[in-house]
Design a protein around this motif. Structure first.
Motif, PDB file in Angstrom:
ATOM      1  N   TRP A  82       6.629  38.171 -29.223  1.00 32.82           N
ATOM      2  CA  TRP A  82       5.206  37.910 -29.031  1.00 32.82           C
ATOM      3  C   TRP A  82       4.451  39.299 -28.466  1.00 32.82           C
ATOM      4  CZ3 TRP A  82       3.551  33.355 -30.401  1.00 32.82           C
ATOM      5  CH2 TRP A  82       4.454  32.240 -30.848  1.00 32.82           C
TER       6      TRP A  82
ATOM      7  N   GLU B 214      -1.368  34.985 -27.851  1.00 35.52           N
ATOM      8  CA  GLU B 214      -0.444  36.057 -28.327  1.00 35.52           C
ATOM      9  C   GLU B 214      -0.053  35.573 -29.780  1.00 35.52           C
ATOM     10  OE1 GLU B 214       2.264  36.592 -24.490  1.00 35.52           O
ATOM     11  OE2 GLU B 214       2.437  34.707 -25.329  1.00 35.52           O
TER      12      GLU B 214
ATOM     13  N   ALA C 237       3.029  36.194 -32.982  1.00 35.45           N
ATOM     14  CA  ALA C 237       4.394  37.013 -33.358  1.00 35.45           C
ATOM     15  C   ALA C 237       4.412  36.816 -34.932  1.00 35.45           C
ATOM     16  CB  ALA C 237       5.448  36.150 -32.968  1.00 35.45           C
TER      17      ALA C 237
END
Length: 70
Positions: A7, A22, A24
């Motif tokens: 992340w 965040e 990812a």
């Protein structure tokens, strides 16, 4: 899901600032979560949707600006 991916949070966020998201990259999709609730819901979007989202923050070129009316 959260422990599998790397992340990343914006570098503009301070170390103590949890008012951020965040992301990812899974290799196929982009995962988005609230940095203050890392075990909470995760939004999953395709790379095209993510690119469109990011491009909405780009500075428009001159040809994209509609002239203001008096």
């Amino acid at each position: 899901m959260g422990s599998t991916w790397a992340w990343r949070k914006s570098s503009a966020s301070g170390a103590q600032d949890n008012d951020c998201v965040e992301i990812a990259w899974t290799g196929k999709t982009v995962l988005i979560r609230d940095s203050a609730r890392t075990r909470g819901a995760v939004l999953v979007v395709g790379p095209g949707a993510w690119a469109a989202f990011l491009s909405s923050f780009a500075c428009p070129s001159v040809r994209d600006v509609t002239p203001a009316r008096p």
